[in-house]
Motif scaffolding. Structure first.
Motif, PDB file in Angstrom:
ATOM      1  N   UNK A 114       0.828  -1.220   0.000  1.00  0.00           N
ATOM      2  CA  UNK A 114       0.000   0.000   0.000  1.00  0.00           C
ATOM      3  C   UNK A 114       0.860   1.268   0.000  1.00  0.00           C
ATOM      4  N   UNK A 115       0.471   2.205  -0.801  1.00  0.00           N
ATOM      5  CA  UNK A 115       1.183   3.487  -0.895  1.00  0.00           C
ATOM      6  C   UNK A 115       0.185   4.630  -0.794  1.00  0.00           C
ATOM      7  N   UNK A 116       0.705   5.830  -0.527  1.00  0.00           N
ATOM      8  CA  UNK A 116      -0.157   7.004  -0.450  1.00  0.00           C
ATOM      9  C   UNK A 116      -0.436   7.584  -1.833  1.00  0.00           C
ATOM     10  N   UNK A 117       0.566   7.536  -2.673  1.00  0.00           N
ATOM     11  CA  UNK A 117       0.383   8.060  -4.024  1.00  0.00           C
ATOM     12  C   UNK A 117      -0.014   6.945  -4.968  1.00  0.00           C
ATOM     13  N   UNK A 118       0.044   7.228  -6.247  1.00  0.00           N
ATOM     14  CA  UNK A 118      -0.327   6.243  -7.241  1.00  0.00           C
ATOM     15  C   UNK A 118       0.792   5.276  -7.568  1.00  0.00           C
ATOM     16  N   UNK A 119       2.056   5.707  -7.391  1.00  0.00           N
ATOM     17  CA  UNK A 119       3.181   4.856  -7.753  1.00  0.00           C
ATOM     18  C   UNK A 119       3.865   4.337  -6.491  1.00  0.00           C
ATOM     19  N   UNK A 120       4.344   3.073  -6.524  1.00  0.00           N
ATOM     20  CA  UNK A 120       5.055   2.541  -5.348  1.00  0.00           C
ATOM     21  C   UNK A 120       6.432   3.170  -5.205  1.00  0.00           C
ATOM     22  N   UNK A 121       6.839   3.360  -3.959  1.00  0.00           N
ATOM     23  CA  UNK A 121       8.144   3.929  -3.652  1.00  0.00           C
ATOM     24  C   UNK A 121       9.093   2.778  -3.301  1.00  0.00           C
ATOM     25  N   UNK A 122      10.185   2.643  -4.039  1.00  0.00           N
ATOM     26  CA  UNK A 122      11.121   1.545  -3.848  1.00  0.00           C
ATOM     27  C   UNK A 122      11.759   1.628  -2.465  1.00  0.00           C
ATOM     28  N   UNK A 123      12.154   2.785  -2.035  1.00  0.00           N
ATOM     29  CA  UNK A 123      12.829   2.933  -0.735  1.00  0.00           C
ATOM     30  C   UNK A 123      11.871   2.615   0.420  1.00  0.00           C
ATOM     31  N   UNK A 124      10.631   3.037   0.318  1.00  0.00           N
ATOM     32  CA  UNK A 124       9.647   2.703   1.359  1.00  0.00           C
ATOM     33  C   UNK A 124       9.357   1.202   1.368  1.00  0.00           C
ATOM     34  N   UNK A 125       9.327   0.593   0.196  1.00  0.00           N
ATOM     35  CA  UNK A 125       9.081  -0.849   0.112  1.00  0.00           C
ATOM     36  C   UNK A 125      10.225  -1.625   0.749  1.00  0.00           C
ATOM     37  N   UNK A 126      11.463  -1.167   0.544  1.00  0.00           N
ATOM     38  CA  UNK A 126      12.622  -1.844   1.136  1.00  0.00           C
ATOM     39  C   UNK A 126      12.612  -1.728   2.665  1.00  0.00           C
ATOM     40  N   UNK A 127      12.096  -0.631   3.202  1.00  0.00           N
ATOM     41  CA  UNK A 127      12.038  -0.444   4.650  1.00  0.00           C
ATOM     42  C   UNK A 127      11.054  -1.412   5.302  1.00  0.00           C
ATOM     43  N   UNK A 128      10.130  -1.960   4.524  1.00  0.00           N
ATOM     44  CA  UNK A 128       9.176  -2.927   5.061  1.00  0.00           C
ATOM     45  C   UNK A 128       9.750  -4.343   5.119  1.00  0.00           C
ATOM     46  N   UNK A 129      10.906  -4.555   4.530  1.00  0.00           N
ATOM     47  CA  UNK A 129      11.526  -5.883   4.516  1.00  0.00           C
ATOM     48  C   UNK A 129      12.123  -6.183   5.899  1.00  0.00           C
ATOM     49  N   UNK A 130      12.169  -7.464   6.290  1.00  0.00           N
ATOM     50  CA  UNK A 130      12.732  -7.809   7.596  1.00  0.00           C
ATOM     51  C   UNK A 130      14.226  -7.506   7.669  1.00  0.00           C
ATOM     52  N   UNK A 131      14.650  -6.926   8.765  1.00  0.00           N
ATOM     53  CA  UNK A 131      16.061  -6.622   8.979  1.00  0.00           C
ATOM     54  C   UNK A 131      16.474  -5.264   8.494  1.00  0.00           C
ATOM     55  N   UNK A 132      15.581  -4.511   7.873  1.00  0.00           N
ATOM     56  CA  UNK A 132      15.908  -3.181   7.343  1.00  0.00           C
ATOM     57  C   UNK A 132      15.329  -2.133   8.300  1.00  0.00           C
ATOM     58  N   UNK A 133      16.182  -1.186   8.680  1.00  0.00           N
ATOM     59  CA  UNK A 133      15.730  -0.118   9.586  1.00  0.00           C
ATOM     60  C   UNK A 133      15.897   1.209   8.876  1.00  0.00           C
ATOM     61  N   UNK A 134      14.951   2.093   9.092  1.00  0.00           N
ATOM     62  CA  UNK A 134      15.004   3.433   8.493  1.00  0.00           C
ATOM     63  C   UNK A 134      15.972   4.290   9.278  1.00  0.00           C
ATOM     64  N   UNK A 135      16.755   5.099   8.554  1.00  0.00           N
ATOM     65  CA  UNK A 135      17.680   6.038   9.183  1.00  0.00           C
ATOM     66  C   UNK A 135      16.993   7.374   9.348  1.00  0.00           C
ATOM     67  N   UNK A 136      17.216   8.005  10.459  1.00  0.00           N
ATOM     68  CA  UNK A 136      16.563   9.283  10.756  1.00  0.00           C
ATOM     69  C   UNK A 136      17.374  10.433  10.227  1.00  0.00           C
TER      70      UNK A 136
END
Length: 148
Positions: free
Chosen positions: A126-148
């Motif tokens: 699920x995305x907010x816009x019409x196109x998927x965001x690759x970086x947001x999709x990668x953050x949903x993968x196990x073991x990946x943490x977002x940097x602040x």
């Protein structure tokens, strides 16, 4: 008449006493040569599902109906004991057959945890816009943490 009642009561008492006889058997299981406590030795009542294992002190306590128990441990000979009353026992197990050495071999494979994300899976996120965001999709993968 009193004698018949007395005899009947005596017979009924003997019947119930023998039908519901239980014996508490407790004790310690040790190695016959060294006297070392055998932790996890099996104590069972033959012919039933009744049994216990010894604790970290080699101690067990079991209530039996027929007064028969079998004590066993891997690498030792099994001992059968019979009782006619509550009893405290010290069981010394003798060494039995020597068990052959078991060797487990395996190969170390260098496999890394690789996760893939197909285009179809990316469109299902699920995305907010019409196109998927690759970086947001990668953050949903196990073991990946977002940097602040």
């Amino acid at each position: 008449m009193k004698i018949k009642i007395l005899i009947s009561a005596l017979l009924i008492g003997l019947f119930f006493n023998s039908a519901y006889a239980q014996y508490r058997v407790a004790g310690f299981v040790k190695d016959g040569q060294t006297g070392e406590k055998l932790i996890g030795a099996n104590v069972i009542e033959p012919g039933t599902n009744n049994g216990v294992s010894t604790n970290s002190y080699g101690y067990f306590s079991l209530i039996t109906k027929n007064g028969n128990i079998r004590v066993s441990f891997i690498g030792y000979k099994t001992v059968a004991l019979n009782f006619s009353r509550d009893t405290l026992v010290h069981v010394q197990l003798e060494a039995g057959e020597i068990i052959e050495e078991v060797v487990v071999k395996g190969e170390l494979s260098k496999r890394f945890n690789i996760t893939t994300l197909s285009q179809q899976e990316m469109f299902n996120i699920p995305t907010l816009g019409g196109k998927p965001d690759v970086m947001k999709a990668l953050q949903l993968m196990p073991g990946i943490q977002a940097q602040q």
